[in-house]
Design a protein around this motif. Structure first.
Motif, PDB file in Angstrom:
ATOM      1  N   MET A 146       0.858  -1.177   0.000  1.00  0.00           N
ATOM      2  CA  MET A 146       0.000   0.000   0.000  1.00  0.00           C
ATOM      3  C   MET A 146       0.903   1.239   0.000  1.00  0.00           C
ATOM      4  SD  MET A 146      -3.041   1.042   2.763  1.00  0.00           S
ATOM      5  CE  MET A 146      -3.314  -0.639   3.198  1.00  0.00           C
ATOM      6  N   SER A 147       0.580   2.200  -0.818  1.00  0.00           N
ATOM      7  CA  SER A 147       1.384   3.414  -0.921  1.00  0.00           C
ATOM      8  C   SER A 147       1.148   4.322   0.289  1.00  0.00           C
ATOM      9  CB  SER A 147       1.023   4.175  -2.196  1.00  0.00           C
ATOM     10  OG  SER A 147      -0.243   4.784  -2.069  1.00  0.00           O
ATOM     11  N   TYR A 148       2.033   5.314   0.423  1.00  0.00           N
ATOM     12  CA  TYR A 148       1.886   6.292   1.509  1.00  0.00           C
ATOM     13  C   TYR A 148       0.528   6.980   1.422  1.00  0.00           C
ATOM     14  CZ  TYR A 148       2.447  10.524   4.225  1.00  0.00           C
ATOM     15  OH  TYR A 148       2.247  11.545   5.121  1.00  0.00           O
ATOM     16  N   THR A 149       0.147   7.389   0.235  1.00  0.00           N
ATOM     17  CA  THR A 149      -1.122   8.097   0.046  1.00  0.00           C
ATOM     18  C   THR A 149      -2.306   7.221   0.441  1.00  0.00           C
ATOM     19  OG1 THR A 149      -0.150   9.408  -1.731  1.00  0.00           O
ATOM     20  CG2 THR A 149      -2.550   9.326  -1.628  1.00  0.00           C
ATOM     21  N   GLU A 150      -2.264   5.955   0.057  1.00  0.00           N
ATOM     22  CA  GLU A 150      -3.341   5.029   0.419  1.00  0.00           C
ATOM     23  C   GLU A 150      -3.411   4.827   1.929  1.00  0.00           C
ATOM     24  OE1 GLU A 150      -3.453   2.162  -3.531  1.00  0.00           O
ATOM     25  OE2 GLU A 150      -1.919   1.811  -2.004  1.00  0.00           O
ATOM     26  N   LYS A 151      -2.238   4.690   2.549  1.00  0.00           N
ATOM     27  CA  LYS A 151      -2.197   4.525   4.006  1.00  0.00           C
ATOM     28  C   LYS A 151      -2.759   5.755   4.705  1.00  0.00           C
ATOM     29  CE  LYS A 151       1.703   1.390   4.077  1.00  0.00           C
ATOM     30  NZ  LYS A 151       2.971   1.034   4.642  1.00  0.00           N
ATOM     31  N   LEU A 152      -2.373   6.924   4.228  1.00  0.00           N
ATOM     32  CA  LEU A 152      -2.838   8.169   4.837  1.00  0.00           C
ATOM     33  C   LEU A 152      -4.354   8.318   4.702  1.00  0.00           C
ATOM     34  CD1 LEU A 152      -2.046  10.728   6.321  1.00  0.00           C
ATOM     35  CD2 LEU A 152      -1.654  11.800   4.092  1.00  0.00           C
TER      36      LEU A 152
ATOM     37  N   GLU B 140       3.534   3.616  10.341  1.00  0.00           N
ATOM     38  CA  GLU B 140       4.067   3.358   9.006  1.00  0.00           C
ATOM     39  C   GLU B 140       4.239   4.659   8.216  1.00  0.00           C
ATOM     40  OE1 GLU B 140       1.499   0.441   7.199  1.00  0.00           O
ATOM     41  OE2 GLU B 140       2.101  -1.106   8.626  1.00  0.00           O
ATOM     42  N   CYS B 141       3.273   5.555   8.323  1.00  0.00           N
ATOM     43  CA  CYS B 141       3.361   6.840   7.621  1.00  0.00           C
ATOM     44  C   CYS B 141       4.516   7.674   8.172  1.00  0.00           C
ATOM     45  CB  CYS B 141       2.044   7.614   7.738  1.00  0.00           C
ATOM     46  SG  CYS B 141       0.727   6.942   6.712  1.00  0.00           S
ATOM     47  N   GLU B 142       4.674   7.687   9.494  1.00  0.00           N
ATOM     48  CA  GLU B 142       5.782   8.420  10.094  1.00  0.00           C
ATOM     49  C   GLU B 142       7.128   7.864   9.625  1.00  0.00           C
ATOM     50  OE1 GLU B 142       5.319   8.464  14.387  1.00  0.00           O
ATOM     51  OE2 GLU B 142       4.712  10.560  14.245  1.00  0.00           O
ATOM     52  N   GLU B 143       7.234   6.552   9.530  1.00  0.00           N
ATOM     53  CA  GLU B 143       8.480   5.927   9.078  1.00  0.00           C
ATOM     54  C   GLU B 143       8.801   6.326   7.642  1.00  0.00           C
ATOM     55  OE1 GLU B 143       7.914   1.749   9.798  1.00  0.00           O
ATOM     56  OE2 GLU B 143       8.261   1.960  11.946  1.00  0.00           O
TER      57      GLU B 143
ATOM     58  N   HIS C 114       9.984   9.915   7.663  1.00  0.00           N
ATOM     59  CA  HIS C 114      11.335  10.002   8.227  1.00  0.00           C
ATOM     60  C   HIS C 114      12.369   9.518   7.202  1.00  0.00           C
ATOM     61  CE1 HIS C 114      14.465  10.089  11.229  1.00  0.00           C
ATOM     62  NE2 HIS C 114      14.770   8.831  10.941  1.00  0.00           N
ATOM     63  N   GLN C 115      12.090   8.422   6.534  1.00  0.00           N
ATOM     64  CA  GLN C 115      13.014   7.900   5.511  1.00  0.00           C
ATOM     65  C   GLN C 115      13.183   8.898   4.371  1.00  0.00           C
ATOM     66  OE1 GLN C 115      11.261   4.168   4.405  1.00  0.00           O
ATOM     67  NE2 GLN C 115      12.050   3.081   6.192  1.00  0.00           N
ATOM     68  N   THR C 116      12.082   9.503   3.978  1.00  0.00           N
ATOM     69  CA  THR C 116      12.133  10.483   2.889  1.00  0.00           C
ATOM     70  C   THR C 116      12.955  11.692   3.300  1.00  0.00           C
ATOM     71  OG1 THR C 116       9.979   9.748   2.101  1.00  0.00           O
ATOM     72  CG2 THR C 116      10.736  11.906   1.339  1.00  0.00           C
ATOM     73  N   GLU C 117      12.767  12.145   4.539  1.00  0.00           N
ATOM     74  CA  GLU C 117      13.546  13.280   5.043  1.00  0.00           C
ATOM     75  C   GLU C 117      15.039  12.951   5.041  1.00  0.00           C
ATOM     76  OE1 GLU C 117      14.030  15.043   9.352  1.00  0.00           O
ATOM     77  OE2 GLU C 117      12.126  15.685   8.479  1.00  0.00           O
TER      78      GLU C 117
END
Length: 60
Positions: free
Chosen positions: A1-7, A41-44, A47-50
């Motif tokens: 599931m993508s970040y957008t889907e999770k959000l 999961e979204c926070e992770e 954080h990885q993207t940052e």
């Protein structure tokens, strides 16, 4: 599931929890647990993207 889907799923769960659309306590606990998991999961991902952005020197 993508970040957008999770959000989106997280936002839906939060709205259901806040609007008291879950009369059954067991179902409410299940939704809270799922929301916590998605939030983590979204926070992770953020954080990885940052970290990736910082590694190329875009953010200081």
């Amino acid at each position: 599931m993508s970040y957008t889907e999770k959000l989106k799923k997280l936002e839906k769960l939060v709205a259901e929890i806040e609007n008291d659309q879950t009369p059954d306590l067991d179902e409410l606990r299940k939704k809270i647990s799922e929301a916590k998991k998605l939030h983590k999961e979204c926070e992770e991902i953020l954080h990885q993207t940052e970290e990736e952005i910082q590694s190329i020197g875009v953010m200081d």
